[in-house]
Scaffold this motif. Sequence first.
Motif, mmCIF file in Angstrom:
data_model
loop_
_atom_site.group_PDB
_atom_site.id
_atom_site.type_symbol
_atom_site.label_atom_id
_atom_site.label_comp_id
_atom_site.label_asym_id
_atom_site.label_seq_id
_atom_site.Cartn_x
_atom_site.Cartn_y
_atom_site.Cartn_z
ATOM 1 N N VAL A 17 0.849 -1.196 0.000
ATOM 2 C CA VAL A 17 0.000 0.000 0.000
ATOM 3 C C VAL A 17 0.888 1.251 0.000
ATOM 4 C CG1 VAL A 17 -1.627 1.377 1.358
ATOM 5 C CG2 VAL A 17 -2.025 -1.070 1.065
ATOM 6 N N SER A 21 1.203 3.752 -3.249
ATOM 7 C CA SER A 21 0.806 5.134 -2.970
ATOM 8 C C SER A 21 1.930 6.087 -3.357
ATOM 9 C CB SER A 21 0.468 5.315 -1.493
ATOM 10 O OG SER A 21 -0.645 4.520 -1.142
ATOM 11 N N THR A 24 2.191 6.141 -7.211
ATOM 12 C CA THR A 24 1.128 6.962 -7.807
ATOM 13 C C THR A 24 1.434 8.440 -7.626
ATOM 14 O OG1 THR A 24 -0.478 5.218 -7.319
ATOM 15 C CG2 THR A 24 -1.360 7.403 -7.810
ATOM 16 N N GLU A 45 10.307 5.161 -2.362
ATOM 17 C CA GLU A 45 9.458 4.207 -3.077
ATOM 18 C C GLU A 45 10.229 2.928 -3.407
ATOM 19 O OE1 GLU A 45 7.906 3.715 -7.620
ATOM 20 O OE2 GLU A 45 8.211 5.742 -6.859
ATOM 21 N N GLY A 76 -3.271 0.440 -2.668
ATOM 22 C CA GLY A 76 -2.291 1.515 -2.843
ATOM 23 C C GLY A 76 -2.669 2.477 -3.960
ATOM 24 N N VAL A 79 -5.400 4.669 -2.448
ATOM 25 C CA VAL A 79 -4.833 5.572 -1.445
ATOM 26 C C VAL A 79 -3.997 6.663 -2.118
ATOM 27 C CG1 VAL A 79 -3.196 5.734 0.490
ATOM 28 C CG2 VAL A 79 -4.878 3.885 0.425
ATOM 29 N N GLY A 80 -3.175 6.292 -3.085
ATOM 30 C CA GLY A 80 -2.363 7.276 -3.805
ATOM 31 C C GLY A 80 -3.223 8.301 -4.521
ATOM 32 N N SER A 81 -4.298 7.837 -5.136
ATOM 33 C CA SER A 81 -5.215 8.754 -5.831
ATOM 34 C C SER A 81 -5.894 9.698 -4.846
ATOM 35 C CB SER A 81 -6.273 7.968 -6.588
ATOM 36 O OG SER A 81 -5.672 7.183 -7.583
ATOM 37 N N LYS A 82 -6.272 9.182 -3.688
ATOM 38 C CA LYS A 82 -6.910 10.032 -2.668
ATOM 39 C C LYS A 82 -5.934 11.084 -2.143
ATOM 40 C CE LYS A 82 -10.978 8.128 -2.485
ATOM 41 N NZ LYS A 82 -12.162 8.841 -2.928
ATOM 42 N N ILE A 83 -4.676 10.705 -1.976
ATOM 43 C CA ILE A 83 -3.670 11.663 -1.518
ATOM 44 C C ILE A 83 -3.521 12.780 -2.543
ATOM 45 C CG2 ILE A 83 -1.192 11.996 -1.079
ATOM 46 C CD1 ILE A 83 -1.207 9.139 0.148
#
Length: 191
Positions: A17, A21, A24, A45, A76, A79-83
């Motif tokens: 994850v 993240s 992304t 990363e 992940g 979550v990366g897109s939400k960040i």
Amino acid sequence: MLENAYIMVAIILIINVVYVSLYTLRMILTLKGRQYIAAFISMFEIVVYVIGLGLVLDNLDQIQNIVAYALGFGIGVVVGSKIEEKLALGYITVNVISTDPNLEFTRKLRDKGYGVTSWFAYGMDGDRLAMQILTPRKYELKLYETIKTIDPKAFIISYEPKQINGGFWVKQVRKGILGKKNKPVEYKPEE
């Protein structure tokens, strides 16, 4: 500690994850032209990636580890897109076509601090007011609400500009004026 199957699955899931993240976020930053920040993130990363992949490859006979790796990858991405959505990097251009060709619409948007270029247009059902508005992505939803309040029937389409150059409004945004007050942004010619 890594002998316990549940702990191993949890570690692999969390590692992936975090890895995806970061991946992304790095890709988005690279696309936005922020390559130095992206390069810095990529260092973390790759370390996370090597550790996670190593754990899975060392235990390929444990199907739950592979499932955890795949599940962590999917989570992940979300979550990366939400960040990135929360960071709201960059700008958007919003094209609006109002059914009311009254220039009052433009003034109301400028009073809120938005940079608006407008012109009269003619649509299938008559006169229209066409506008092009540039705004930071973090104000995108607020802009849509404002437009819908002024003209609920307005046609709205938005896209992300690849490059922005010139214009007094961009300088005002960089100074942090938009969003701080509801006064018009004054035009200040370049010296």
